[in-house]
Design a protein around this motif. Structure first.
Motif, short mmCIF file in Angstrom:
data_model
loop_
_atom_site.label_atom_id
_atom_site.label_comp_id
_atom_site.label_asym_id
_atom_site.label_seq_id
_atom_site.Cartn_x
_atom_site.Cartn_y
_atom_site.Cartn_z
N ASN A 131 8.86 -46.50 -2.67
CA ASN A 131 9.93 -47.05 -1.76
C ASN A 131 9.71 -48.64 -1.57
O ASN A 131 9.82 -49.21 -0.28
N GLU A 132 9.10 -49.34 -2.52
CA GLU A 132 8.86 -50.78 -2.29
C GLU A 132 7.73 -51.00 -1.40
O GLU A 132 7.45 -52.20 -0.99
N ARG A 133 7.16 -50.11 -0.69
CA ARG A 133 5.88 -50.48 0.23
C ARG A 133 4.65 -50.30 -0.26
O ARG A 133 4.55 -49.08 -0.96
N GLY A 134 3.59 -50.95 -0.05
CA GLY A 134 2.40 -50.81 -0.79
C GLY A 134 1.35 -50.08 0.09
O GLY A 134 1.59 -50.21 1.33
N PHE A 135 0.79 -49.38 -0.65
CA PHE A 135 -0.04 -48.29 0.09
C PHE A 135 -1.52 -48.27 -0.78
O PHE A 135 -1.46 -47.81 -2.16
N PRO A 136 -2.59 -48.88 -0.15
CA PRO A 136 -3.86 -48.83 -0.85
C PRO A 136 -4.44 -47.53 -0.68
O PRO A 136 -4.57 -46.59 0.12
N VAL A 137 -4.94 -46.87 -1.97
CA VAL A 137 -5.63 -45.70 -2.01
C VAL A 137 -6.84 -45.49 -2.98
O VAL A 137 -6.96 -46.54 -3.85
N THR A 138 -7.69 -44.77 -2.37
CA THR A 138 -9.11 -44.77 -3.32
C THR A 138 -9.18 -43.74 -4.18
O THR A 138 -10.20 -43.57 -5.05
N GLU A 139 -8.35 -42.57 -4.16
CA GLU A 139 -8.40 -41.28 -4.72
C GLU A 139 -8.33 -41.53 -6.25
O GLU A 139 -7.32 -42.36 -6.54
N ASN A 140 -8.99 -40.74 -7.16
CA ASN A 140 -8.82 -40.82 -8.61
C ASN A 140 -7.40 -40.12 -9.09
O ASN A 140 -6.35 -40.50 -10.01
N SER A 141 -6.79 -39.13 -8.32
CA SER A 141 -5.62 -38.23 -8.59
C SER A 141 -5.06 -37.87 -6.98
O SER A 141 -5.92 -37.67 -6.29
N LEU A 142 -3.80 -37.70 -6.90
CA LEU A 142 -3.11 -36.95 -5.86
C LEU A 142 -2.01 -36.18 -6.13
O LEU A 142 -1.35 -36.48 -7.00
N SER A 143 -1.58 -35.29 -5.18
CA SER A 143 -0.69 -34.44 -5.46
C SER A 143 0.91 -35.28 -5.15
O SER A 143 0.76 -36.31 -4.12
N GLY A 144 2.01 -34.75 -5.36
CA GLY A 144 2.94 -35.25 -4.93
C GLY A 144 3.43 -35.32 -3.44
O GLY A 144 3.87 -36.20 -2.86
N ALA A 145 2.80 -34.06 -2.95
CA ALA A 145 3.00 -34.04 -1.25
C ALA A 145 2.09 -34.81 -0.74
O ALA A 145 2.52 -35.40 0.27
N LYS A 146 0.78 -35.22 -1.28
CA LYS A 146 0.01 -36.05 -0.51
C LYS A 146 0.59 -37.45 -0.84
O LYS A 146 0.70 -38.32 0.26
N LEU A 147 0.91 -37.73 -1.76
CA LEU A 147 1.90 -39.06 -1.96
C LEU A 147 2.82 -39.26 -1.02
O LEU A 147 3.04 -40.48 -0.48
N LEU A 148 3.76 -38.52 -0.66
CA LEU A 148 4.67 -38.32 0.26
C LEU A 148 4.19 -38.50 1.74
O LEU A 148 4.57 -39.31 2.36
N GLU A 149 3.00 -37.67 1.84
CA GLU A 149 2.42 -37.89 2.97
C GLU A 149 1.97 -39.32 3.59
O GLU A 149 2.18 -39.68 4.70
N ILE A 150 1.25 -39.96 2.50
CA ILE A 150 0.82 -41.12 2.87
C ILE A 150 2.01 -42.15 3.00
O ILE A 150 1.68 -42.91 4.10
N ALA A 151 3.10 -42.04 2.28
CA ALA A 151 4.17 -42.87 2.83
C ALA A 151 4.99 -42.40 4.29
O ALA A 151 6.00 -43.11 4.38
N GLY A 152 4.64 -41.40 4.84
CA GLY A 152 5.56 -40.70 5.76
C GLY A 152 6.47 -40.08 5.65
O GLY A 152 7.45 -39.96 6.53
N PHE A 184 6.76 -45.53 -7.28
CA PHE A 184 7.37 -44.12 -6.77
C PHE A 184 8.66 -44.41 -5.89
O PHE A 184 8.79 -45.38 -5.00
N ASN A 185 9.35 -43.47 -5.82
CA ASN A 185 10.65 -43.60 -5.02
C ASN A 185 10.72 -42.12 -4.36
O ASN A 185 10.56 -41.12 -5.08
N ALA A 186 10.94 -42.20 -2.99
CA ALA A 186 10.88 -40.93 -2.19
C ALA A 186 12.61 -41.00 -2.04
O ALA A 186 13.02 -41.83 -1.31
N VAL A 187 13.41 -39.85 -2.37
CA VAL A 187 14.69 -39.69 -2.26
C VAL A 187 14.82 -38.40 -1.31
O VAL A 187 14.30 -37.37 -1.53
N LEU A 188 15.61 -38.49 -0.25
CA LEU A 188 15.97 -37.46 0.50
C LEU A 188 16.53 -36.33 -0.30
O LEU A 188 17.72 -36.64 -1.04
N LYS A 189 16.37 -34.94 -0.29
CA LYS A 189 16.89 -33.97 -0.72
C LYS A 189 18.10 -33.59 -0.30
O LYS A 189 18.55 -33.81 0.68
N PRO A 190 18.91 -33.27 -1.34
CA PRO A 190 20.42 -33.12 -0.77
C PRO A 190 20.41 -31.66 0.17
O PRO A 190 19.66 -30.60 -0.02
N THR A 191 21.30 -31.59 0.92
CA THR A 191 21.33 -30.49 1.98
C THR A 191 22.39 -29.48 1.39
O THR A 191 23.15 -29.64 0.49
#
Length: 77
Positions: free
Chosen positions: A15-36, A70-77
């Motif tokens: 979502n246009e915010r930069g995050f430094p990471v050192t891992e070679n691979s990350l799961s989708g859940a971990k990527l979302l967690e990194i961004a809060g 990446f873009n994080a998008v709120l899931k529809p309810t």
């Protein structure tokens, strides 16, 4: 010779915010967690360009490359 953290660090953008990471691979859940974001509340999309993106599932691993967007998008309810 040991590679320092700074040399191994890659910048990704969620979502246009930069995050430094050192891992070679990350799961989708971990990527979302990194961004809060919670994986049970948001969908994650890997952005290729202005018109093309791909949904990344929470348990799907992504090879991390410098500059990925990446873009994080709120899931529809």
């Amino acid at each position: 010779m040991e590679i320092s953290k700074a040399q191994n660090e890659r910048m990704i953008y969620i979502n246009e915010r930069g995050f430094p990471v050192t891992e070679n691979s990350l799961s989708g859940a971990k990527l979302l967690e990194i961004a809060g974001f919670a994986a049970n509340e948001y969908n994650l999309y890997l952005v290729y360009d202005q018109y093309k993106s791909q949904e990344i599932k929470p348990n799907e691993n992504i090879e991390i490359q410098n500059g990925l967007r990446f873009n994080a998008v709120l899931k529809p309810t």
